[in-house]
Motif scaffolding. Sequence first.
Motif, PDB file in Angstrom:
ATOM      1  N   THR A   1       1.301   4.019  -2.767  1.00  0.00           N
ATOM      2  CA  THR A   1       0.991   5.492  -2.597  1.00  0.00           C
ATOM      3  C   THR A   1       2.200   6.221  -3.289  1.00  0.00           C
ATOM      4  O   THR A   1       1.997   7.468  -3.736  1.00  0.00           O
ATOM      5  CB  THR A   1       0.774   5.868  -1.267  1.00  0.00           C
ATOM      6  OG1 THR A   1      -0.312   4.931  -0.726  1.00  0.00           O
ATOM      7  CG2 THR A   1       0.400   7.074  -0.940  1.00  0.00           C
TER       8      THR A   1
ATOM      9  N   LEU B   1      -5.709  -2.302  -0.810  1.00  0.00           N
ATOM     10  CA  LEU B   1      -4.754  -2.871   0.067  1.00  0.00           C
ATOM     11  C   LEU B   1      -4.552  -2.321   1.481  1.00  0.00           C
ATOM     12  O   LEU B   1      -4.707  -2.923   2.481  1.00  0.00           O
ATOM     13  CB  LEU B   1      -3.118  -2.690  -0.274  1.00  0.00           C
ATOM     14  CG  LEU B   1      -2.839  -3.355  -1.453  1.00  0.00           C
ATOM     15  CD1 LEU B   1      -1.104  -3.232  -1.859  1.00  0.00           C
ATOM     16  CD2 LEU B   1      -3.029  -4.980  -1.404  1.00  0.00           C
ATOM     17  N   MET B   2      -4.879  -0.937   1.648  1.00  0.00           N
ATOM     18  CA  MET B   2      -5.223  -0.287   2.785  1.00  0.00           C
ATOM     19  C   MET B   2      -6.724  -0.872   3.721  1.00  0.00           C
ATOM     20  O   MET B   2      -6.933  -0.365   4.581  1.00  0.00           O
ATOM     21  CB  MET B   2      -5.183   1.419   2.749  1.00  0.00           C
ATOM     22  CG  MET B   2      -3.925   1.852   2.644  1.00  0.00           C
ATOM     23  SD  MET B   2      -2.970   1.585   3.984  1.00  0.00           S
ATOM     24  CE  MET B   2      -3.641   2.377   5.226  1.00  0.00           C
TER      25      MET B   2
ATOM     26  N   ALA C   1       0.941  -1.302   0.158  1.00  0.00           N
ATOM     27  CA  ALA C   1      -0.187  -0.022   0.047  1.00  0.00           C
ATOM     28  C   ALA C   1       0.971   1.247  -0.046  1.00  0.00           C
ATOM     29  O   ALA C   1       0.556   2.293  -0.685  1.00  0.00           O
ATOM     30  CB  ALA C   1      -0.951   0.006   1.323  1.00  0.00           C
TER      31      ALA C   1
ATOM     32  N   SER D   1      -3.644   1.232  -4.022  1.00  0.00           N
ATOM     33  CA  SER D   1      -3.540   1.621  -2.548  1.00  0.00           C
ATOM     34  C   SER D   1      -4.852   1.429  -1.707  1.00  0.00           C
ATOM     35  O   SER D   1      -4.789   1.029  -0.515  1.00  0.00           O
ATOM     36  CB  SER D   1      -3.147   3.068  -2.799  1.00  0.00           C
ATOM     37  OG  SER D   1      -2.879   3.604  -1.576  1.00  0.00           O
TER      38      SER D   1
END
Length: 199
Positions: free
Chosen positions: A90, A118-119, A86, A115
Amino acid sequence: MKRIGLPALIASTIGPVQSILGWVISGSLWPGYDPIRRTISDLAADDSPVQAIQTSFFYLGATLTIVGAIYARALALPGRIVLLGAGLATYALAFFTTPSQVGHSDAHRIAATISFVLMSAWPLFSMRFDRRYAWVLRPVGAISATLVLTLISVWFLISWLDPNSGNVGLTERVIVTAQVVWLSITVCVSWLHQKSYAL
């Protein structure tokens, strides 16, 4: 060995603050910018007057996420790898900028989508079953967090992909804040649990 290193605790404390400050400062310096209708990425677009400021906050946020992935050893290794991914995504979304307020970059969209996914997924991959770990990492906390973050992410992605959406900026800020705040809560709660468990 400490399961939550001091760098992870510091990074997770700074994370939500810098994330919110980034778009608040950048948006306030751009007269006419509408944070409800416009994305955070618009602040870092090539034609943005505050591109350098917002891009700097993107890079800072990515770095803090990676620090957390390295030093928050209470998280199961797959979760730490997801967080690392992540953070790298980013970096990529900051590097592959949106060209203008009316255009888009496929590379930026792909990096941003990775991102966000995954976050939202890292709590599930960080799950622990041992009672030596805090409730936020055990099944109820990890699964619940993943479900909530995923639902908010889907809400945002639907708004983001809809050219007629009037609240894409709002939905993006909700999911970004939820993601960084949950990471901060997880690290802080795990750190406190680690201290009490050692007593």
